[in-house]
Design a protein around this motif. Structure first.
Motif, PDB file in Angstrom:
ATOM      1  N   ALA A 265      23.785   4.762  -0.477  1.00  0.00           N
ATOM      2  CA  ALA A 265      24.557   3.860  -1.249  1.00  0.00           C
ATOM      3  C   ALA A 265      23.961   3.062  -1.989  1.00  0.00           C
ATOM      4  CB  ALA A 265      25.073   3.814   0.117  1.00  0.00           C
ATOM      5  N   GLY A 266      24.137   2.165  -2.613  1.00  0.00           N
ATOM      6  CA  GLY A 266      24.026   0.912  -3.116  1.00  0.00           C
ATOM      7  C   GLY A 266      23.217  -0.017  -2.223  1.00  0.00           C
ATOM      8  N   TRP A 267      24.155   0.004  -1.333  1.00  0.00           N
ATOM      9  CA  TRP A 267      23.856  -1.281   0.187  1.00  0.00           C
ATOM     10  C   TRP A 267      22.547  -0.768   0.653  1.00  0.00           C
ATOM     11  CZ3 TRP A 267      24.249   0.151   5.309  1.00  0.00           C
ATOM     12  CH2 TRP A 267      24.552   1.286   5.397  1.00  0.00           C
ATOM     13  N   ALA A 268      22.798   0.134   0.835  1.00  0.00           N
ATOM     14  CA  ALA A 268      21.615   1.257   1.322  1.00  0.00           C
ATOM     15  C   ALA A 268      20.142   0.795   0.757  1.00  0.00           C
ATOM     16  CB  ALA A 268      21.726   2.383   2.416  1.00  0.00           C
ATOM     17  N   ILE A 269      19.835   1.023  -0.722  1.00  0.00           N
ATOM     18  CA  ILE A 269      19.142   0.777  -1.307  1.00  0.00           C
ATOM     19  C   ILE A 269      18.372  -0.908  -1.566  1.00  0.00           C
ATOM     20  CG2 ILE A 269      18.233   1.228  -4.214  1.00  0.00           C
ATOM     21  CD1 ILE A 269      20.508   3.347  -4.258  1.00  0.00           C
ATOM     22  N   ALA A 270      20.136  -1.499  -1.672  1.00  0.00           N
ATOM     23  CA  ALA A 270      19.450  -3.443  -1.381  1.00  0.00           C
ATOM     24  C   ALA A 270      19.114  -3.318  -0.271  1.00  0.00           C
ATOM     25  CB  ALA A 270      21.097  -3.952  -1.635  1.00  0.00           C
ATOM     26  N   ARG A 271      19.493  -2.975   0.499  1.00  0.00           N
ATOM     27  CA  ARG A 271      18.842  -3.301   2.514  1.00  0.00           C
ATOM     28  C   ARG A 271      17.455  -2.922   1.820  1.00  0.00           C
ATOM     29  NH1 ARG A 271      20.695   1.262   6.128  1.00  0.00           N
ATOM     30  NH2 ARG A 271      18.924   2.124   4.267  1.00  0.00           N
ATOM     31  N   ASP A 272      16.728  -1.446   1.470  1.00  0.00           N
ATOM     32  CA  ASP A 272      15.247  -1.586   2.208  1.00  0.00           C
ATOM     33  C   ASP A 272      15.026  -1.859   0.723  1.00  0.00           C
ATOM     34  OD1 ASP A 272      15.881   0.109   3.444  1.00  0.00           O
ATOM     35  OD2 ASP A 272      16.001   2.484   2.264  1.00  0.00           O
ATOM     36  N   LEU A 273      15.000  -2.588  -0.374  1.00  0.00           N
ATOM     37  CA  LEU A 273      14.478  -2.983  -1.437  1.00  0.00           C
ATOM     38  C   LEU A 273      14.175  -4.609  -0.967  1.00  0.00           C
ATOM     39  CD1 LEU A 273      16.315  -2.371  -4.649  1.00  0.00           C
ATOM     40  CD2 LEU A 273      13.789  -1.915  -4.398  1.00  0.00           C
ATOM     41  N   ARG A 274      15.353  -5.401  -0.319  1.00  0.00           N
ATOM     42  CA  ARG A 274      15.243  -6.720   0.338  1.00  0.00           C
ATOM     43  C   ARG A 274      14.615  -6.580   1.105  1.00  0.00           C
ATOM     44  NH1 ARG A 274      20.773  -6.497   0.546  1.00  0.00           N
ATOM     45  NH2 ARG A 274      20.944  -6.519   2.731  1.00  0.00           N
ATOM     46  N   SER A 275      13.759  -5.641   2.173  1.00  0.00           N
ATOM     47  CA  SER A 275      12.640  -5.663   3.420  1.00  0.00           C
ATOM     48  C   SER A 275      11.324  -5.512   2.405  1.00  0.00           C
ATOM     49  CB  SER A 275      13.194  -4.541   4.034  1.00  0.00           C
ATOM     50  OG  SER A 275      12.771  -2.918   3.874  1.00  0.00           O
ATOM     51  N   MET A 276      11.995  -5.026   1.116  1.00  0.00           N
ATOM     52  CA  MET A 276      10.267  -4.556   0.889  1.00  0.00           C
ATOM     53  C   MET A 276      10.061  -5.904  -0.219  1.00  0.00           C
ATOM     54  SD  MET A 276      10.679  -0.889  -1.211  1.00  0.00           S
ATOM     55  CE  MET A 276      10.792   0.852   0.161  1.00  0.00           C
ATOM     56  N   ASP A 277      10.749  -7.471  -0.235  1.00  0.00           N
ATOM     57  CA  ASP A 277      10.536  -8.565  -0.690  1.00  0.00           C
ATOM     58  C   ASP A 277      11.029  -8.595  -2.130  1.00  0.00           C
ATOM     59  OD1 ASP A 277       9.353  -9.971   1.924  1.00  0.00           O
ATOM     60  OD2 ASP A 277       7.762  -9.400   1.125  1.00  0.00           O
ATOM     61  N   ARG A 278      12.593  -7.386  -2.984  1.00  0.00           N
ATOM     62  CA  ARG A 278      12.652  -7.900  -3.585  1.00  0.00           C
ATOM     63  C   ARG A 278      14.299  -8.332  -3.311  1.00  0.00           C
ATOM     64  NH1 ARG A 278       9.037  -5.161  -3.635  1.00  0.00           N
ATOM     65  NH2 ARG A 278       8.324  -3.755  -5.047  1.00  0.00           N
ATOM     66  N   GLY A 279      15.030  -9.051  -3.864  1.00  0.00           N
ATOM     67  CA  GLY A 279      15.856  -9.833  -4.391  1.00  0.00           C
ATOM     68  C   GLY A 279      17.225  -9.228  -4.410  1.00  0.00           C
ATOM     69  N   ALA A 280      17.757  -7.723  -3.919  1.00  0.00           N
ATOM     70  CA  ALA A 280      19.007  -6.832  -4.197  1.00  0.00           C
ATOM     71  C   ALA A 280      19.972  -7.266  -3.238  1.00  0.00           C
ATOM     72  CB  ALA A 280      17.618  -5.560  -4.558  1.00  0.00           C
ATOM     73  N   ARG A 281      20.850  -6.974  -4.683  1.00  0.00           N
ATOM     74  CA  ARG A 281      22.217  -7.694  -3.239  1.00  0.00           C
ATOM     75  C   ARG A 281      23.012  -6.488  -3.487  1.00  0.00           C
ATOM     76  NH1 ARG A 281      21.568 -10.049   1.213  1.00  0.00           N
ATOM     77  NH2 ARG A 281      19.904 -12.028   1.157  1.00  0.00           N
ATOM     78  N   THR A 282      23.533  -6.568  -4.840  1.00  0.00           N
ATOM     79  CA  THR A 282      24.256  -6.169  -5.909  1.00  0.00           C
ATOM     80  C   THR A 282      23.895  -4.330  -6.327  1.00  0.00           C
ATOM     81  OG1 THR A 282      23.555  -7.005  -7.998  1.00  0.00           O
ATOM     82  CG2 THR A 282      25.267  -7.563  -5.989  1.00  0.00           C
ATOM     83  N   ALA A 283      24.963  -3.593  -7.237  1.00  0.00           N
ATOM     84  CA  ALA A 283      23.903  -2.335  -7.655  1.00  0.00           C
ATOM     85  C   ALA A 283      23.134  -3.068  -9.436  1.00  0.00           C
ATOM     86  CB  ALA A 283      25.107  -1.421  -7.955  1.00  0.00           C
ATOM     87  N   ALA A 284      24.324  -3.815 -10.166  1.00  0.00           N
ATOM     88  CA  ALA A 284      23.365  -4.402 -10.842  1.00  0.00           C
ATOM     89  C   ALA A 284      21.747  -4.594 -10.816  1.00  0.00           C
ATOM     90  CB  ALA A 284      23.845  -5.608 -11.925  1.00  0.00           C
ATOM     91  N   ASP A 285      21.339  -5.628  -9.548  1.00  0.00           N
ATOM     92  CA  ASP A 285      19.927  -5.525  -8.964  1.00  0.00           C
ATOM     93  C   ASP A 285      18.927  -4.199  -8.545  1.00  0.00           C
ATOM     94  OD1 ASP A 285      20.917  -8.307  -9.031  1.00  0.00           O
ATOM     95  OD2 ASP A 285      21.411  -8.299  -6.511  1.00  0.00           O
ATOM     96  N   ILE A 286      19.667  -2.862  -8.695  1.00  0.00           N
ATOM     97  CA  ILE A 286      18.908  -1.961  -8.351  1.00  0.00           C
ATOM     98  C   ILE A 286      18.520  -1.711  -9.726  1.00  0.00           C
ATOM     99  CG2 ILE A 286      19.287   0.470  -7.567  1.00  0.00           C
ATOM    100  CD1 ILE A 286      20.927  -1.203  -5.080  1.00  0.00           C
ATOM    101  N   VAL A 287      19.987  -1.307 -10.663  1.00  0.00           N
ATOM    102  CA  VAL A 287      19.377  -0.880 -12.122  1.00  0.00           C
ATOM    103  C   VAL A 287      18.568  -1.668 -12.799  1.00  0.00           C
ATOM    104  CG1 VAL A 287      20.790  -0.705 -14.109  1.00  0.00           C
ATOM    105  CG2 VAL A 287      22.272   0.170 -12.193  1.00  0.00           C
ATOM    106  N   ALA A 288      18.964  -2.905 -12.715  1.00  0.00           N
ATOM    107  CA  ALA A 288      17.922  -3.743 -13.346  1.00  0.00           C
ATOM    108  C   ALA A 288      16.339  -3.010 -12.410  1.00  0.00           C
ATOM    109  CB  ALA A 288      18.152  -5.519 -13.037  1.00  0.00           C
ATOM    110  N   LEU A 289      15.686  -3.347 -11.648  1.00  0.00           N
ATOM    111  CA  LEU A 289      14.805  -3.097 -11.361  1.00  0.00           C
ATOM    112  C   LEU A 289      14.247  -1.788 -11.979  1.00  0.00           C
ATOM    113  CD1 LEU A 289      14.698  -4.826  -7.259  1.00  0.00           C
ATOM    114  CD2 LEU A 289      13.822  -5.567  -9.190  1.00  0.00           C
TER     115      LEU A 289
END
Length: 394
Positions: A265-289
């Motif tokens: 899910a998007g919330w889980a992907i964003a969680r993992d990206l934040r653990s990698m120091d990416r500022g992802a919180r929304t689906a739009a953030d994931i898409v942009a990255l």
């Protein structure tokens, strides 16, 4: 319906259904197809014309005349409007549509689903007012309100039944909320993935009777059209694939361990990206990255696709649909998610079940929820028995 002279007797709603679906469009065709006497057909066509549900087709004479072309009747999809809304975790879209689910005007804005139903639905109501103004339509023209919501909807009550994740929405009467403003107007409530599946099948794949829709965004769900009918299951919980246990020890938002959402899910992907120091919180953030070519985002989205694809492969093996269509915010991440889904489905499925299978992104795109919600309302409003009941009141 009764039987007369070995032929089915039907009401005006049955005639409208045939005209709407273009199975019969002239008086002679309607007489033959319905089994009704010509005088009965004439009487019921008059009722449909007076109520505005049908109009004469282009080029048709306005009255019967010997030697002139037969009158052709058409469904008048402009005889009323539907207010449709799709609610997401952080955003809502609303639209005014005609009775064929064609969008006339749309608007929307941010919402906070965790703030509770009263505040969110007040915002939806404000957006409805704006959309009606944009479409130059009046409240008196509204025939139905349709809500697509991100939670399991119990069929019998039309209430959200998701106590662990949407506790403030649990069993709230969404239909009653709009009763004062839209007195006497039906309000339909359905899960977002369910209506997305219905809209996609009706508008984009009408010759496909069996379709699976995957809604991949901050959460994951699915909708099924089987044999041409929306499949809800016995209580309305069909398609809740995001909370199928796929193993692993991660805790899901629902409180269980090992749900598909914990990896995909998007919330889980964003969680993992934040653990990698990416500022992802929304689906739009994931898409942009992902679109920017961020290697970690691409890898996580591709792996999410494979995890979703493994579940889809199971469904393909059980249900053998003709089409799998994927919508939701994460599909905007180029073809990364879809590639992962395809990879897993074709690797895990029986060759016969995938021989003619088409796996595609949603052809309705961001409008899938709105069009699907309006389609659901339209089909309920225009069901033969509903039309007969309306005309009897008139």
């Amino acid at each position: 319906m009764g039987i007369r002279n070995g032929r089915a007797a039907a009401g005006a709603g049955h005639l409208l259904d045939m005209i709407r679906n273009q199975r019969a469009r002239t008086r002679s065709e309607l007489v033959r197809a319905s089994g009704m006497a010509r005088a009965t057909v004439e009487n019921r066509l008059t009722g449909l014309l007076e109520a505005g549900y049908i109009v004469y087709g282009a080029g048709s004479p306005q009255a019967p005349s010997v030697g002139r072309p037969a009158e052709v009747f058409e469904f008048n999809h402009q005889s009323g409007v539907i207010l449709a809304a799709e609610l997401g975790p952080e955003h809502c879209q609303v639209a005014v549509t005609d009775l064929a689910a064609g969008i006339l005007a749309a608007t929307g804005g941010p919402v906070d689903m965790e703030s509770g139903p009263e505040q969110v639905l007040r915002q939806v109501g404000e957006h409805f007012t704006t959309a009606l103004g944009l479409a130059d339509k009046a409240v008196a023209e509204v025939r139905a309100v349709a809500l697509a919501v991100p939670g399991t909807v119990e069929t019998a009550t039309s209430r959200i039944n998701a106590p662990t994740m949407m506790s403030r929405w649990y069993e709230f009467d969404l239909r009653d909320f709009f009763a004062d403003r839209f007195s006497g107007i039906p309000v339909f409530v359905e899960n977002d993935a369910h209506v997305m599946a219905l809209g996609e099948q009706r508008k984009q794949w009408p010759d496909t009777a069996d379709l699976l829709m995957v809604n991949a965004g901050m959460s994951i769900g699915s909708g099924l059209v089987l044999g041409g009918r929306l499949f809800r299951g016995s209580l309305g919980a069909a398609g809740d694939i995001g909370h199928l246990n796929r193993g692993g020890g991660r805790v899901c938002r629902c409180g269980s361990v090992g749900c598909l959402e914990t990896d995909a899910a998007g919330w889980a992907i964003a969680r993992d990206l934040r653990s990698m120091d990416r500022g992802a919180r929304t689906a739009a953030d994931i898409v942009a990255l992902t679109r920017a070519g961020d290697a970690d985002a691409v890898a996580l989205v591709r792996q999410a696709g494979r995890a979703i694809g493994a579940v889809v492969a199971d469904l393909v093996g059980v249900l053998n649909p003709s089409v799998v269509t994927v919508g939701g915010a994460l599909v905007e991440a180029r073809d990364t998610l879809l590639a992962g889904i395809r990879e897993a489905v074709y690797a895990r499925s029986h060759p016969l079940s995938t021989r003619d299978l088409r796996i595609s992104h949603s052809l309705l795109g961001a409008d899938a929820g709105l069009v699907g919600a309006a389609t659901l309302a339209s089909e309920q409003l225009l069901a033969p028995e509903a039309i007969d009941a309306q005309l009897s009141r008139l």
